[in-house]
Design a protein around this motif. Structure first.
Motif, mmCIF file in Angstrom:
data_model
loop_
_atom_site.group_PDB
_atom_site.id
_atom_site.type_symbol
_atom_site.label_atom_id
_atom_site.label_comp_id
_atom_site.label_asym_id
_atom_site.label_seq_id
_atom_site.Cartn_x
_atom_site.Cartn_y
_atom_site.Cartn_z
ATOM 1 N N UNK A 134 8.493 -16.092 -6.563
ATOM 2 C CA UNK A 134 8.437 -17.445 -7.107
ATOM 3 C C UNK A 134 7.082 -17.724 -7.745
ATOM 4 N N UNK A 135 7.050 -18.731 -8.615
ATOM 5 C CA UNK A 135 5.786 -19.175 -9.197
ATOM 6 C C UNK A 135 4.929 -19.819 -8.109
ATOM 7 N N UNK A 136 3.627 -19.765 -8.285
ATOM 8 C CA UNK A 136 2.694 -20.270 -7.282
ATOM 9 C C UNK A 136 2.928 -21.741 -6.934
ATOM 10 N N UNK A 137 3.146 -22.647 -7.906
ATOM 11 C CA UNK A 137 3.392 -24.055 -7.540
ATOM 12 C C UNK A 137 4.613 -24.226 -6.641
ATOM 13 N N UNK A 138 5.666 -23.447 -6.887
ATOM 14 C CA UNK A 138 6.861 -23.533 -6.048
ATOM 15 C C UNK A 138 6.574 -23.069 -4.628
ATOM 16 N N UNK A 139 5.759 -22.045 -4.483
ATOM 17 C CA UNK A 139 5.380 -21.561 -3.151
ATOM 18 C C UNK A 139 4.550 -22.624 -2.430
ATOM 19 N N UNK A 140 3.680 -23.307 -3.185
ATOM 20 C CA UNK A 140 2.841 -24.356 -2.588
ATOM 21 C C UNK A 140 3.700 -25.516 -2.082
ATOM 22 N N UNK A 141 4.673 -25.960 -2.882
ATOM 23 C CA UNK A 141 5.583 -27.015 -2.440
ATOM 24 C C UNK A 141 6.377 -26.562 -1.213
ATOM 25 N N UNK A 142 6.828 -25.314 -1.245
ATOM 26 C CA UNK A 142 7.600 -24.771 -0.125
ATOM 27 C C UNK A 142 6.778 -24.732 1.151
ATOM 28 N N UNK A 143 5.517 -24.355 1.008
ATOM 29 C CA UNK A 143 4.635 -24.284 2.165
ATOM 30 C C UNK A 143 4.444 -25.656 2.796
ATOM 31 N N UNK A 144 4.347 -26.696 1.970
ATOM 32 C CA UNK A 144 4.209 -28.061 2.472
ATOM 33 C C UNK A 144 5.404 -28.423 3.354
ATOM 34 N N UNK A 145 6.605 -28.145 2.865
ATOM 35 C CA UNK A 145 7.805 -28.455 3.642
ATOM 36 C C UNK A 145 7.869 -27.688 4.944
ATOM 37 N N UNK A 146 7.517 -26.409 4.909
ATOM 38 C CA UNK A 146 7.553 -25.582 6.117
ATOM 39 C C UNK A 146 6.529 -26.043 7.147
ATOM 40 N N UNK A 147 5.362 -26.457 6.685
ATOM 41 C CA UNK A 147 4.333 -26.967 7.597
ATOM 42 C C UNK A 147 4.821 -28.220 8.322
ATOM 43 N N UNK A 148 5.490 -29.109 7.596
ATOM 44 C CA UNK A 148 6.013 -30.329 8.214
ATOM 45 C C UNK A 148 7.059 -29.990 9.263
ATOM 46 N N UNK A 149 7.949 -29.044 8.941
ATOM 47 C CA UNK A 149 8.975 -28.630 9.894
ATOM 48 C C UNK A 149 8.363 -28.099 11.179
ATOM 49 N N UNK A 150 7.420 -27.174 11.042
ATOM 50 C CA UNK A 150 6.835 -26.538 12.215
ATOM 51 C C UNK A 150 5.931 -27.480 13.001
ATOM 52 N N UNK A 151 5.263 -28.405 12.320
ATOM 53 C CA UNK A 151 4.465 -29.398 13.028
ATOM 54 C C UNK A 151 5.357 -30.302 13.867
ATOM 55 N N UNK A 152 6.506 -30.695 13.323
ATOM 56 C CA UNK A 152 7.435 -31.547 14.066
ATOM 57 C C UNK A 152 7.917 -30.835 15.324
ATOM 58 N N UNK A 153 8.248 -29.547 15.192
ATOM 59 C CA UNK A 153 8.718 -28.791 16.348
ATOM 60 C C UNK A 153 7.588 -28.553 17.341
ATOM 61 N N UNK A 154 6.419 -28.176 16.832
ATOM 62 C CA UNK A 154 5.291 -27.874 17.701
ATOM 63 C C UNK A 154 4.838 -29.073 18.519
ATOM 64 N N UNK A 155 4.893 -30.273 17.945
ATOM 65 C CA UNK A 155 4.430 -31.469 18.643
ATOM 66 C C UNK A 155 5.476 -32.056 19.580
ATOM 67 N N UNK A 156 6.762 -31.810 19.310
ATOM 68 C CA UNK A 156 7.815 -32.488 20.054
ATOM 69 C C UNK A 156 8.645 -31.594 20.962
ATOM 70 N N UNK A 157 8.752 -30.311 20.659
ATOM 71 C CA UNK A 157 9.533 -29.428 21.529
ATOM 72 C C UNK A 157 8.581 -28.792 22.541
ATOM 73 N N UNK A 158 8.297 -29.531 23.606
ATOM 74 C CA UNK A 158 7.320 -29.110 24.599
ATOM 75 C C UNK A 158 7.909 -29.216 25.993
ATOM 76 N N UNK A 159 7.672 -28.211 26.814
ATOM 77 C CA UNK A 159 8.220 -28.190 28.164
ATOM 78 C C UNK A 159 7.645 -29.294 29.038
ATOM 79 N N UNK A 160 6.449 -29.788 28.699
ATOM 80 C CA UNK A 160 5.853 -30.841 29.525
ATOM 81 C C UNK A 160 6.339 -32.226 29.136
#
Length: 215
Positions: free
Chosen positions: A184-210
């Motif tokens: 993919x072109x670099x701008x498309x990868x950058x947009x994609x990375x933004x979306x993936x970061x949001x997904x993983x941040x949501x899981x990392x902050x909320x899916x916790x055993x404690x």
């Protein structure tokens, strides 16, 4: 008054978790809602020519360079992980995951006829897609299922070591996005990375055993 003050949680008090058992119809509803959110997230990505992380990201990437539909690729990619899910996370989890992946495959087949987007800003699309995927995956995780693939491996590692599934998946995503730079072109990868970061941040902050444990 003195006892009342002592009963108040301290400033550094951690939110207590509680064990929750869901009924079969609650699981069914959760799988329906969670998979629909994830499927629509992928529809937004493909509209913009973006990718995401984990197994879904690899499936989207392969759909761009082949004539195969994402749903079919996604289903096939998940097959090797069912064995790990069965032996490490149990038969019930495996069956739920198989069902969730099958539902996503069906939803993605019919999605083009159900949703036709005319205009979508790439920044907004990436943010919305990442948010939908994060929320959808959280629903699935909290009902003892996943969308297979790297998610299964991430949940297993979290159960065994305590290393959060979201951060493990973020590491895997780094590899997938490196490969995407050659497709993919670099701008498309950058947009994609933004979306993936949001997904993983949501899981990392909320899916916790404690904070929350569900079966």
């Amino acid at each position: 008054m003195k006892n009342h003050i002592k009963s108040q949680p301290s400033k550094g008090h951690k939110e207590p978790h509680r064990q929750t058992t869901h009924t079969w119809y609650e699981d069914a509803i959760a799988i329906g809602i969670g998979t629909l959110m994830c499927s629509f997230s992928v529809a937004l990505l493909t509209k913009l020519g973006l990718i995401t992380g984990q197994t879904a990201g690899l499936g989207v990437l392969l759909s761009y360079v082949t004539d195969w539909e994402f749903g079919t690729i996604f289903f096939i990619l998940n097959i090797p992980f069912y064995l790990l899910a069965w032996f490490r996370l149990g038969l019930v989890f495996t069956l739920k995951t198989f069902l969730a992946v099958a539902v996503v495959t069906a939803q993605m087949h019919f999605m083009p006829a159900m949703v036709q987007l005319q205009t979508l800003n790439p920044w907004f699309g990436a943010i919305l897609s990442g948010s939908l995927a994060g929320a959808g995956l959280l629903i699935l995780f909290r009902h003892g299922t996943s969308l297979g693939g790297i998610g299964v491996l991430g949940l297993y590692i979290q159960e065994r070591t305590g290393f959060q599934a979201g951060w493990f998946q973020l590491s895997v995503d780094a590899v997938i996005f490196t490969i995407a730079l050659f497709v993919l072109d670099l701008p498309l990868v950058a947009f994609s990375l933004l979306g993936a970061l949001i997904t993983n941040m949501a899981i990392g902050m909320n899916h916790r055993k404690d904070r929350y444990i569900a079966r």
